[in-house]
Structure formats: structure tokens, C-alpha cells
Design a protein around this motif. Structure first.
Motif, PDB file in Angstrom:
ATOM      1  N   THR A   1       0.665  -1.157  -0.075  1.00 19.70           N
ATOM      2  CA  THR A   1       0.105  -0.053  -0.012  1.00 19.70           C
ATOM      3  C   THR A   1       0.861   1.364   0.088  1.00 19.70           C
ATOM      4  OG1 THR A   1      -1.677  -1.394   1.278  1.00 19.70           O
ATOM      5  CG2 THR A   1      -1.929   1.074   1.013  1.00 19.70           C
ATOM      6  N   GLN A   2       1.827   1.145   0.805  1.00 15.25           N
ATOM      7  CA  GLN A   2       2.797   2.272   0.845  1.00 15.25           C
ATOM      8  C   GLN A   2       3.415   2.604  -0.324  1.00 15.25           C
ATOM      9  OE1 GLN A   2       5.624   2.019   3.933  1.00 15.25           O
ATOM     10  NE2 GLN A   2       6.679   4.139   3.412  1.00 15.25           N
ATOM     11  N   VAL A   3       3.829   1.553  -1.210  1.00 10.93           N
ATOM     12  CA  VAL A   3       4.380   1.837  -2.396  1.00 10.93           C
ATOM     13  C   VAL A   3       3.399   2.524  -3.422  1.00 10.93           C
ATOM     14  CG1 VAL A   3       5.354   0.568  -4.630  1.00 10.93           C
ATOM     15  CG2 VAL A   3       5.983  -0.294  -2.481  1.00 10.93           C
ATOM     16  N   ARG A   4       2.255   2.316  -3.397  1.00 11.20           N
ATOM     17  CA  ARG A   4       1.169   2.637  -4.262  1.00 11.20           C
ATOM     18  C   ARG A   4       0.734   4.104  -3.888  1.00 11.20           C
ATOM     19  NH1 ARG A   4      -1.000  -0.861  -7.989  1.00 11.20           N
ATOM     20  NH2 ARG A   4      -0.036  -3.092  -7.716  1.00 11.20           N
ATOM     21  N   VAL A   5       0.540   4.459  -2.504  1.00 15.11           N
ATOM     22  CA  VAL A   5       0.292   5.635  -2.025  1.00 15.11           C
ATOM     23  C   VAL A   5       1.039   6.797  -1.694  1.00 15.11           C
ATOM     24  CG1 VAL A   5      -1.203   6.842   0.058  1.00 15.11           C
ATOM     25  CG2 VAL A   5      -1.728   4.492  -0.947  1.00 15.11           C
ATOM     26  N   GLY A   6       2.449   6.229  -1.378  1.00 12.72           N
ATOM     27  CA  GLY A   6       3.450   7.228  -1.205  1.00 12.72           C
ATOM     28  C   GLY A   6       3.295   7.635   0.310  1.00 12.72           C
ATOM     29  N   SER A   7       2.642   7.163   1.317  1.00 16.74           N
ATOM     30  CA  SER A   7       2.506   7.195   2.787  1.00 16.74           C
ATOM     31  C   SER A   7       2.461   6.037   3.280  1.00 16.74           C
ATOM     32  CB  SER A   7       1.491   8.022   2.894  1.00 16.74           C
ATOM     33  OG  SER A   7       1.145   8.046   4.126  1.00 16.74           O
ATOM     34  N   ALA A   8       2.858   6.060   4.630  1.00 16.46           N
ATOM     35  CA  ALA A   8       3.009   4.721   5.398  1.00 16.46           C
ATOM     36  C   ALA A   8       1.724   4.919   6.470  1.00 16.46           C
ATOM     37  CB  ALA A   8       4.470   4.798   6.219  1.00 16.46           C
ATOM     38  N   CYS A   9       0.827   5.600   6.077  1.00 22.63           N
ATOM     39  CA  CYS A   9      -0.420   5.886   7.153  1.00 22.63           C
ATOM     40  C   CYS A   9      -1.256   4.482   7.032  1.00 22.63           C
ATOM     41  CB  CYS A   9      -1.087   6.996   6.667  1.00 22.63           C
ATOM     42  SG  CYS A   9      -0.197   8.567   7.188  1.00 22.63           S
ATOM     43  N   TYR A  10      -1.291   3.628   6.239  1.00 24.54           N
ATOM     44  CA  TYR A  10      -2.347   2.618   6.003  1.00 24.54           C
ATOM     45  C   TYR A  10      -1.753   1.147   6.467  1.00 24.54           C
ATOM     46  CZ  TYR A  10      -4.553   6.621   3.700  1.00 24.54           C
ATOM     47  OH  TYR A  10      -5.271   7.853   3.538  1.00 24.54           O
ATOM     48  N   ARG A  11      -2.710   0.375   7.083  1.00 28.29           N
ATOM     49  CA  ARG A  11      -2.287  -1.002   7.315  1.00 28.29           C
ATOM     50  C   ARG A  11      -2.328  -2.154   6.218  1.00 28.29           C
ATOM     51  NH1 ARG A  11      -3.274  -1.658  13.142  1.00 28.29           N
ATOM     52  NH2 ARG A  11      -2.750  -3.768  12.712  1.00 28.29           N
ATOM     53  N   GLY A  12      -3.135  -1.413   5.071  1.00 23.22           N
ATOM     54  CA  GLY A  12      -3.548  -2.393   3.872  1.00 23.22           C
ATOM     55  C   GLY A  12      -4.138  -1.541   3.078  1.00 23.22           C
ATOM     56  N   ALA A  13      -4.697  -2.223   2.143  1.00 21.03           N
ATOM     57  CA  ALA A  13      -5.779  -1.702   1.212  1.00 21.03           C
ATOM     58  C   ALA A  13      -6.368  -2.876   0.182  1.00 21.03           C
ATOM     59  CB  ALA A  13      -5.018  -0.530   0.271  1.00 21.03           C
ATOM     60  N   LEU A  14      -7.546  -2.288  -0.116  1.00 17.88           N
ATOM     61  CA  LEU A  14      -8.289  -3.166  -1.315  1.00 17.88           C
ATOM     62  C   LEU A  14      -7.939  -2.426  -2.670  1.00 17.88           C
ATOM     63  CD1 LEU A  14      -9.981  -5.662  -1.527  1.00 17.88           C
ATOM     64  CD2 LEU A  14     -11.931  -4.504  -1.312  1.00 17.88           C
ATOM     65  N   LEU A  15      -7.343  -2.989  -3.418  1.00 13.22           N
ATOM     66  CA  LEU A  15      -6.883  -2.575  -4.780  1.00 13.22           C
ATOM     67  C   LEU A  15      -7.987  -3.102  -5.604  1.00 13.22           C
ATOM     68  CD1 LEU A  15      -5.462  -1.375  -7.246  1.00 13.22           C
ATOM     69  CD2 LEU A  15      -4.056  -3.439  -7.147  1.00 13.22           C
ATOM     70  N   ASP A  16      -8.697  -2.133  -6.377  1.00  7.73           N
ATOM     71  CA  ASP A  16      -9.883  -2.481  -7.236  1.00  7.73           C
ATOM     72  C   ASP A  16      -9.464  -2.202  -8.674  1.00  7.73           C
ATOM     73  OD1 ASP A  16     -12.153  -3.116  -8.664  1.00  7.73           O
ATOM     74  OD2 ASP A  16     -13.397  -2.535  -7.046  1.00  7.73           O
ATOM     75  N   ARG A  17      -9.095  -3.057  -9.389  1.00  6.62           N
ATOM     76  CA  ARG A  17      -8.455  -2.947 -10.844  1.00  6.62           C
ATOM     77  C   ARG A  17      -9.733  -2.373 -11.904  1.00  6.62           C
ATOM     78  NH1 ARG A  17      -5.470  -7.114  -9.639  1.00  6.62           N
ATOM     79  NH2 ARG A  17      -3.560  -6.665  -8.889  1.00  6.62           N
ATOM     80  N   ARG A  18     -10.875  -2.700 -11.555  1.00  6.71           N
ATOM     81  CA  ARG A  18     -11.843  -2.235 -12.315  1.00  6.71           C
ATOM     82  C   ARG A  18     -12.414  -0.881 -12.403  1.00  6.71           C
ATOM     83  NH1 ARG A  18     -16.319  -5.634  -9.141  1.00  6.71           N
ATOM     84  NH2 ARG A  18     -15.516  -4.566  -7.741  1.00  6.71           N
ATOM     85  N   THR A  19     -11.675  -0.376 -11.661  1.00  6.04           N
ATOM     86  CA  THR A  19     -12.088   1.132 -11.607  1.00  6.04           C
ATOM     87  C   THR A  19     -11.191   2.371 -12.174  1.00  6.04           C
ATOM     88  OG1 THR A  19     -11.081   1.237  -9.350  1.00  6.04           O
ATOM     89  CG2 THR A  19     -13.505   0.409  -9.586  1.00  6.04           C
TER      90      THR A  19
ATOM     91  N   VAL B   1       3.830  10.786  -4.427  1.00  9.11           N
ATOM     92  CA  VAL B   1       2.258  11.181  -4.152  1.00  9.11           C
ATOM     93  C   VAL B   1       1.259  10.468  -5.097  1.00  9.11           C
ATOM     94  CG1 VAL B   1       0.753  13.023  -4.037  1.00  9.11           C
ATOM     95  CG2 VAL B   1       3.149  13.409  -3.126  1.00  9.11           C
ATOM     96  N   LEU B   2       0.785   9.621  -4.595  1.00 11.11           N
ATOM     97  CA  LEU B   2      -0.236   8.488  -5.551  1.00 11.11           C
ATOM     98  C   LEU B   2       0.676   8.175  -6.899  1.00 11.11           C
ATOM     99  CD1 LEU B   2      -3.526  10.284  -4.958  1.00 11.11           C
ATOM    100  CD2 LEU B   2      -2.422   8.516  -3.518  1.00 11.11           C
ATOM    101  N   PRO B   3       1.802   7.591  -6.555  1.00 13.10           N
ATOM    102  CA  PRO B   3       2.670   7.363  -7.686  1.00 13.10           C
ATOM    103  C   PRO B   3       1.806   6.477  -8.736  1.00 13.10           C
ATOM    104  CG  PRO B   3       3.657   6.416  -5.999  1.00 13.10           C
ATOM    105  CD  PRO B   3       2.614   7.334  -5.497  1.00 13.10           C
ATOM    106  N   SER B   4       1.133   5.490  -8.174  1.00 14.13           N
ATOM    107  CA  SER B   4       0.396   4.669  -9.107  1.00 14.13           C
ATOM    108  C   SER B   4      -0.983   5.405 -10.124  1.00 14.13           C
ATOM    109  CB  SER B   4      -0.108   3.291  -8.531  1.00 14.13           C
ATOM    110  OG  SER B   4       1.049   2.950  -7.915  1.00 14.13           O
TER     111      SER B   4
END
Ligand SMILES: Cc1cc2nc3c(=O)[nH]c(=O)nc-3n(C[C@H](O)[C@H](O)[C@H](O)COP(=O)(O)OP(=O)(O)OC[C@H]3O[C@@H](n4cnc5c(N)ncnc54)[C@H](O)[C@@H]3O)c2cc1C
Length: 427
Positions: A163-181, A274-277
Motif C-alpha cells: 500500500t505504501q508503495v502505491r500511496v506514497g505514505s505509511a499511514c495505512y495498514r493495507g488496502a483493497l485494490l480494485d482494478r476495475r475502476t 504522491v499517489l505514484p500509481s
């Protein structure tokens, strides 16, 4: 706060192509279908009807996209805010799965429509992240990932590091990536829908609020302030921005205020962290926040509240701190544009289709997820009017209007609750 310009459609008004040039209705016109409201639902229906040769007339109270769509955050989602499990428990397994399936395909259909009609709306199909805050947020995302997986949705649970790699921040414990959107510039999208509908033969009249509905020998007369449409069928697509309360449709919605604030364009260097993805994010907080980039690299932060009155400074100060907490390396970044609007929430957190009188349908109540869903509902109702879809194939069954409980008190509570949370510095 110096420099922050708050306007009804904020940044979107600055970067959207102009709306097609449209007049007000000043005469009597005949139609197969009259549509009330030129938002995403009404225009998606108009486009589909006109494409199939129906004679369709849209009347809009103000101008194209002046309701919720032009004020929205532009996230193209593949479900509702509530979990797939909750959708099933409210609608039952069959109806629930049908809605989930339709909503799951809605972003793909929306992006295909954009491509088909060459709509210039800065669309990006990068996916979205629902980021987990704390252990309870992570648990909720784990459950959601399991329930989406059951119906084969293209989602993936990410751990904190991913999650950190995709968001650019260490604030979150994980994330649900939805590729449809993904994301769109929502005002550009709805203006593009209007242009495509006009090109397909639809008539759209602006500054023409519908002020009454009367039956006339098996047809309907939709009266506007200076004209009227006589039509076989009517679609009311005014959602919570409805300006009149015919058929009591407005009673269903509680208004949830939501704002967005856009920073200056970030530099190429800043954008690497910052949201590099380029995935838009929402989080699992009760007073949720959202973050996305626009085409020029502006970071857009959103949360519950209205940028008006005493709440404005509270929400703006919170936005500054939230950006700083998530992306401390940005330092103090200037906030250029602000805008806000009302999200129509329903008691069951699901959209609805009603038939307030024979020949008249209404659709709305997307609970903050109306860009893909409104496109889907508008198209589905058009297909139903065209005889290409049975009533039982609509995304939700036709139902009676369900009046919201404590409508006005809850609307006030949302704003004050958000102020308290934002003052208390909760991220
Ligand atoms: C701040 C904010 C952020 C949001 N973010 C997102 C997001 O990121 N993703 C997402 O999917 N959804 C989001 N939403 C929700 C989404 O914008 C709505 O669900 C969607 O716009 C509903 O579309 P609609 O066409 O049904 O209604 P609207 O877009 O509200 O359009 C209704 C139209 O009807 C017109 N109208 C009203 N009364 C009359 C009348 N009497 N006669 C003629 N015309 C009339 C209005 O002027 C308006 O143009 C957000 C909403 C807000 C306010």
C-alpha cells in the motif's frame, strides 16, 4: 486559506471543455420519452434512447452537470459504499448478486462509452484503493476482499508495504485494490454525454425546470416554466438535487455534504511519491476522506462537510493537516480550488428505481457512488423503455418510495459530526 477559491464546480469548471450550446424550452414539443434532469443518469438514458432512434427530450432546471455530478470527486467505482455482503442481505441473494454484477461491470462499460464517443474527460483506468485505517479497517477490507472474490471480481488485498508503495505514505495498514475502476473529470464527462446525446438526435433544454406532471390521454405532459413536453414515457433523474417535489421523490434522500480541495499542480519530482500509481484512494474512516490527482498533477483531497459558513475554516485547516500527515515531504502546499455539494443518501444505502405513476420511472440514490452507477441505471432504464430489457432485468427491482427517517436532523448531524472530527484532528 489565502488563494483558495471556492466555487460551485471548483477545479472542474476550469478544466472542462465548454458545454454544448443549448436553449431553454419555450414551446410545446412531442417526444417518445421526456427526461427530467441533465445529470449523468438522465443523459446516459438520453444517449441510449437517441442512439436507438427514440425521440427524446431532456429538460434541465439549470445547466448540464449543475447537480451532484459536476461537484463530485470523479471516482469511477465498481460497487456501493456498503460491502457486497450488506448488499446481499438487504436485497436478498438473487437481486443482490444481480446488482453487484451490474455495478462490477459498470466502470468497464463507462470507459467503453467514453472511448466510443470520444469524450474528452481525462479518464484514467488505473484502479482505486480503499485504504485500511487501523486493525478494524484492515479486518473490514479482508472481509470485503473475500466477498468480492466469491463473485470473481478483479480485486486484491494489499499489505501495508504494498500500500505504501502505491500511496506514497505509511499511514495505512493495507488496502483493497480494485482494478476495475478509475477516475474521470466528472464535469467534462457529463458535458461529453450531453454532446453525444445531441449528436445522436436528443433535444436538451437548459434553464427549463419541470414544474408539474399531468396525464393527457395515455401520455404525460411535463410542464416547464415556459414550455411543455408531451411524452409517452417519463424518466425523472433529479436525485437529491430535485428542485420540485413531485411524487414525493425527494423525501427519500438525506443530504450528506462533501467537499473537495485541489492543491497547486505538484512538480514531477513530488509526483514520484504522491499517489505514484495514480490510483485514487478512499479510506475506511467513519468520516471518510478521499485523495486523487487530476490531469495536471493537482492533489485533490475530499471529505465530509460543506465549505461554507463557520465550517469552512475548520474543514480547510483539517485538509492542510491531513495532506501534511499523509505526505509530510510536500511541506506546506498551496490550496487553489475548493467546491462542495450534497450526496443523496438513502436509508438502505442503495439506489432505487420507482414508478410513481404508470409510464413514469425515477432513478437515483447512489449514496456517493453515482458516476458509474448513474450511467448504468440511465442506460438500463432506456433499454427498458425501448423494450430491450424486462423490468426484472433492471439493476434493482422497481420499489415504492421509502421516506428517509429524520431527514433534516441527520443532514445537520453529518455536517456537525464532520466538524467535530476535523477539529479533533482525526485522520
Ligand atoms: C461532493 C460530491 C462528491 C461525489 N463524489 C463521487 C465520486 O467520486 N464517485 C461517484 O461515483 N459519485 C460521487 N458523487 C455522487 C454522484 O455525483 C451522484 O451520485 C450522481 O451525480 C447522481 O447523478 P444524477 O444524474 O442522478 O443526479 P445529478 O448529477 O444531481 O443531476 C440531477 C440534475 O437534475 C436537475 N434537476 C433537478 N430538479 C429539476 C427539475 N425540477 N427540472 C429539471 N431538472 C432538474 C439538476 O439541476 C441536475 O442537473 C459525489 C457527489 C458529491 C456531491
Amino acid at each position: 486559506m489565502v488563494g483558495l477559491k471556492v466555487t460551485p464546480r471548483g477545479l472542474w469548471e476550469m478544466t472542462a471543455p465548454p458545454a454544448p450550446s443549448l436553449a431553454a424550452l419555450a414551446q410545446t414539443v412531442q417526444a417518445d420519452v421526456a427526461i427530467v434532469g441533465a445529470g449523468v443518469t438522465g443523459l446516459s438514458a438520453a444517449l441510449e434512447l437517441a442512439r436507438h432512434g427514440a425521440n427524446v427530450v431532456v429538460v434541465e432546471a439549470a445547466d448540464v452537470g449543475s447537480g451532484a455530478i459536476g461537484r463530485s470527486s470523479g471516482l469511477v467505482n465498481a460497487g456501493m459504499w456498503i460491502s457486497p455482503e450488506q448488499v446481499r442481505s438487504i436485497l436478498g441473494r438473487d437481486h443482490g448478486d444481480r446488482l453487484l454484477h451490474a455495478l462490477g461491470e459498470a466502470p468497464r462499460d463507462l470507459f467503453a462509452l467514453i472511448d466510443r464517443h470520444g469524450i474528452a474527460c481525462d479518464h484514467e483506468r488505473a484502479g482505486t484503493l480503499q485504504c485500511a485505517v487501523g486493525a478494524s479497517g484492515l479486518k473490514a477490507m479482508e472481509a470485503r476482499a473475500r466477498s468480492w472474490a466469491e463473485i470473481g471480481a478483479d480485486v486484491e488485498l494489499l499489505d501495508a508495504e504494498q500500500t505504501q508503495v502505491r500511496v506514497g505514505s505509511a499511514c495505512y495498514r493495507g488496502a483493497l485494490l480494485d482494478r476495475r475502476t478509475g477516475t474521470v473529470q466528472p464535469l467534462a464527462y457529463v458535458r461529453g454525454l450531453a454532446s453525444a446525446a445531441v449528436a445522436a438526435g436528443a433535444l436538451i433544454f437548459v434553464n427549463s425546470p419541470a414544474i408539474g406532471f399531468e396525464p393527457v390521454s395515455n401520455r404525460w405532459r411535463v410542464r416547464t416554466t415556459a414550455g411543455e413536453v408531451i411524452a409517452d414515457r417519463v424518466l425523472i433523474a433529479t436525485d437529491t438535487y430535485a428542485m420540485s417535489d413531485d411524487f414525493d421523490l425527494r423525501s427519500e434522500f438525506v443530504n450528506l455534504p462533501y467537499f473537495n480541495i485541489a492543491t497547486r499542480p505538484l512538480t514531477q519530482g513530488e509526483l514520484t511519491s504522491v499517489l505514484p500509481s495514480r490510483q485514487a484512494i478512499t479510506d475506511t474512516r467513519k468520516v471518510l476522506s478521499s485523495y486523487r490527482l487530476d490531469r495536471d498533477g493537482r492533489l485533490i483531497i475530499g471529505s465530509v462537510g460543506a465549505l461554507s459558513g463557520a465550517g469552512r475554516s475548520t474543514h480547510v485547516a483539517w485538509a492542510n493537516r491531513a495532506i501534511n500527515r499523509l505526505f509530510p515531504h510536500l511541506g506546506q502546499v498551496s490550496l487553489d480550488f475548493g467546491w462542495y455539494g450534497a450526496i443523496g443518501m438513502t436509508d438502505i444505502h442503495l439506489p432505487a428505481i420507482h414508478e410513481p405513476a404508470p409510464g413514469i420511472l425515477s432513478a437515483g440514490g447512489y449514496n456517493g457512488r453515482g458516476i458509474a452507477a448513474g450511467t448504468l441505471f440511465g442506460r438500463s432504464i432506456a433499454e427498458y423503455f425501448l423494450g430491450r430489457r424486462h423490468a426484472r432485468e433492471l439493476p434493482v427491482p422497481i420499489s415504492l418510495v421509502r421516506r428517509a427517517r429524520h431527514k433534516y436532523v441527520r443532514g445537520i448531524f453529518y455536517e456537525w459530526g464532520a466538524r467535530v472530527v476535523h477539529v479533533a484532528d482525526r485522520f
